[in-house]
Scaffold this motif. Structure first.
Motif, PDB file in Angstrom:
ATOM      1  N   VAL A  98       0.860  -1.189   0.000  1.00 12.31           N
ATOM      2  CA  VAL A  98       0.000   0.000   0.000  1.00 12.31           C
ATOM      3  C   VAL A  98       0.896   1.239   0.000  1.00 12.31           C
ATOM      4  CG1 VAL A  98      -1.984  -1.086   1.103  1.00 12.31           C
ATOM      5  CG2 VAL A  98      -0.164  -0.126   2.523  1.00 12.31           C
ATOM      6  N   SER A 128      -3.635  -1.307  -3.783  1.00 13.19           N
ATOM      7  CA  SER A 128      -4.479  -1.182  -2.601  1.00 13.19           C
ATOM      8  C   SER A 128      -4.602  -2.541  -1.918  1.00 13.19           C
ATOM      9  CB  SER A 128      -5.870  -0.678  -2.989  1.00 13.19           C
ATOM     10  OG  SER A 128      -6.548  -1.663  -3.762  1.00 13.19           O
ATOM     11  N   THR A 129      -5.082  -2.547  -0.689  1.00  9.27           N
ATOM     12  CA  THR A 129      -5.248  -3.812   0.033  1.00  9.27           C
ATOM     13  C   THR A 129      -6.163  -4.784  -0.723  1.00  9.27           C
ATOM     14  OG1 THR A 129      -4.762  -2.862   2.202  1.00  9.27           O
ATOM     15  CG2 THR A 129      -6.144  -4.844   2.158  1.00  9.27           C
ATOM     16  N   GLN A 132      -4.329  -6.193  -3.667  1.00 11.35           N
ATOM     17  CA  GLN A 132      -3.289  -7.150  -3.267  1.00 11.35           C
ATOM     18  C   GLN A 132      -3.888  -8.527  -2.993  1.00 11.35           C
ATOM     19  OE1 GLN A 132      -0.063  -6.013  -0.542  1.00 11.35           O
ATOM     20  NE2 GLN A 132      -0.828  -3.909  -0.647  1.00 11.35           N
ATOM     21  N   GLY A 144       2.084  -9.624   0.314  1.00  9.58           N
ATOM     22  CA  GLY A 144       1.364  -8.362   0.348  1.00  9.58           C
ATOM     23  C   GLY A 144       1.692  -7.602   1.622  1.00  9.58           C
ATOM     24  N   LEU A 146       0.075  -4.821   3.560  1.00  9.41           N
ATOM     25  CA  LEU A 146      -1.260  -4.251   3.423  1.00  9.41           C
ATOM     26  C   LEU A 146      -1.860  -3.885   4.782  1.00  9.41           C
ATOM     27  CD1 LEU A 146      -2.294  -7.124   4.334  1.00  9.41           C
ATOM     28  CD2 LEU A 146      -2.744  -7.578   1.929  1.00  9.41           C
ATOM     29  N   ARG A 147      -3.085  -3.402   4.712  1.00  7.98           N
ATOM     30  CA  ARG A 147      -3.764  -2.934   5.919  1.00  7.98           C
ATOM     31  C   ARG A 147      -4.849  -3.928   6.338  1.00  7.98           C
ATOM     32  NH1 ARG A 147      -0.812   1.018   8.443  1.00  7.98           N
ATOM     33  NH2 ARG A 147      -0.237   2.685   6.991  1.00  7.98           N
ATOM     34  N   ILE A 150      -7.845  -8.729   7.343  1.00 11.91           N
ATOM     35  CA  ILE A 150      -7.932  -9.550   6.136  1.00 11.91           C
ATOM     36  C   ILE A 150      -8.750 -10.794   6.488  1.00 11.91           C
ATOM     37  CG2 ILE A 150      -6.660 -10.803   4.365  1.00 11.91           C
ATOM     38  CD1 ILE A 150      -6.212  -7.767   4.369  1.00 11.91           C
ATOM     39  N   THR A 157      -1.977 -14.075   7.398  1.00 13.04           N
ATOM     40  CA  THR A 157      -1.701 -12.658   7.639  1.00 13.04           C
ATOM     41  C   THR A 157      -1.053 -12.487   8.998  1.00 13.04           C
ATOM     42  OG1 THR A 157      -3.590 -11.973   6.276  1.00 13.04           O
ATOM     43  CG2 THR A 157      -2.680 -10.339   7.788  1.00 13.04           C
ATOM     44  N   TRP A 199      -8.807   1.373   2.390  1.00 13.65           N
ATOM     45  CA  TRP A 199      -8.557   0.825   3.730  1.00 13.65           C
ATOM     46  C   TRP A 199      -9.885   0.745   4.480  1.00 13.65           C
ATOM     47  CZ3 TRP A 199      -4.328   3.069   7.530  1.00 13.65           C
ATOM     48  CH2 TRP A 199      -4.191   2.200   8.619  1.00 13.65           C
ATOM     49  N   SER A 266       0.721 -10.468   4.130  1.00 11.09           N
ATOM     50  CA  SER A 266      -0.104 -11.633   3.787  1.00 11.09           C
ATOM     51  C   SER A 266       0.596 -12.446   2.707  1.00 11.09           C
ATOM     52  CB  SER A 266      -1.491 -11.204   3.291  1.00 11.09           C
ATOM     53  OG  SER A 266      -2.275 -10.682   4.339  1.00 11.09           O
TER      54      SER A 266
END
Length: 289
Positions: A98, A128-129, A132, A144, A146-147, A150, A157, A199, A266
């Motif tokens: 991200v 973006s999450t 991804q 990934g 990411l935010r 998940i 994750t 997000w 992730s």
């Protein structure tokens, strides 16, 4: 032709003495002589000139010895290279990230990872999450950044960084000079929000915390901060974003009244790649929290 026959041949070619070569190979001389004879028979030409006093390579035997050494050198390199790939020390790793990770944890982590794994080619894709997650399933990326949260049973994750959020306001905003700001104080002011598509977790948490008046949405934190600097509203952002537009934006610490911002990595649950596992272990041990 067997690999061990070639090893026997090289030993004799280097010792030029069957007794010493047999001792070096930890075997007796008769079976060694037999193996060399079988090799010569298979090749169709003599490798050694022999008499009771002397063993020497024929011209063909010298060429064959030189080429076999090259073959064993290549075999050794193949074994070393394959072992490095198996240990996750070589290969290619495609990492999605991200945009906000570039001013958070990504530069420090990649710099250290590349120092420790110089033979790993790292390819980066800004996504973006949600993008991804799709890219992981399509095997377009291996990792990934990411935010969370998940929610996908096919992905593993790991939360690797958690920082508090702060309130970003224009420098001349009334809240910028207010000594103690509470959530109730935010009610009259419009917000600039990072899009839920970028997000979802933070978007939903901000709505739950203060039910804001949303003036504008943006897909990147840099854009959010730019719009705050332009006076379009206030925004909840991770503490790590505080180095953006510091001349035009004030960042207020609201003493844990705002949500925290987490960063995660992730990867596919079924991915047994040693290189992926090496990065995961590195991230777990070295990403700042």
């Amino acid at each position: 032709m067997e690999l061990r026959q070639l090893q026997y041949f090289l030993a004799v070619s280097e010792e030029l003495n069957f007794s010493r070569a047999a001792e070096r190979l930890r075997m007796t001389q008769p079976p060694l002589s037999l193996q060399i004879q079988n090799l010569e028979k298979e090749l169709g030409f003599p490798l050694f000139n022999r008499n009771h006093r002397l063993v020497e390579l024929t011209d063909a035997g010298q060429v064959f010895a030189d080429e076999i050494r090259k073959l064993f050198d290549q075999l050794h390199r193949a074994i070393e290279h394959s072992g490095s790939v198996h240990r996750g020390e070589k290969g290619k790793l495609t990492i999605g990230f991200v945009g906000s990770a570039t001013y958070d944890i990504l530069p420090r982590v990649l710099r250290e990872f590349r120092r420790l794994y110089p033979d790993v080619l790292v390819h980066l894709l800004e996504l973006s999450t949600p993008a991804q997650m799709v890219a992981l399933h399509e095997e377009e990326i291996d990792i990934g950044v990411l935010r969370p949260p998940i929610h996908d049973d096919n992905l593993c994750t790991e939360i690797v960084s958690t920082v508090p959020c702060v309130l970003a306001v224009p420098k001349q905003h009334p809240l910028a000079v207010q000594p103690n700001v509470s959530l109730a104080d935010l009610a009259p002011y419009p917000f600039v929000m990072l899009s839920r598509k970028t997000w979802a977790g933070l978007y939903d948490e901000v709505l739950a915390f203060c039910n804001p008046i949303i003036q504008q949405e943006a897909f990147e934190f840099q854009t959010v901060i730019g719009l705050v600097a332009a006076g379009l509203g206030i925004a909840v952002v991770p503490q790590s974003a505080m180095n953006l537009h510091t001349k035009d934006v004030a960042y207020l610490d609201m003493r844990s009244q705002l949500p925290e911002a987490s960063m995660g990595i992730s990867w596919r649950r079924t991915d047994a790649s040693p290189l992926v596992q090496a990065f995961v272990r590195f991230a777990q041990d070295n990403m700042p929290s």
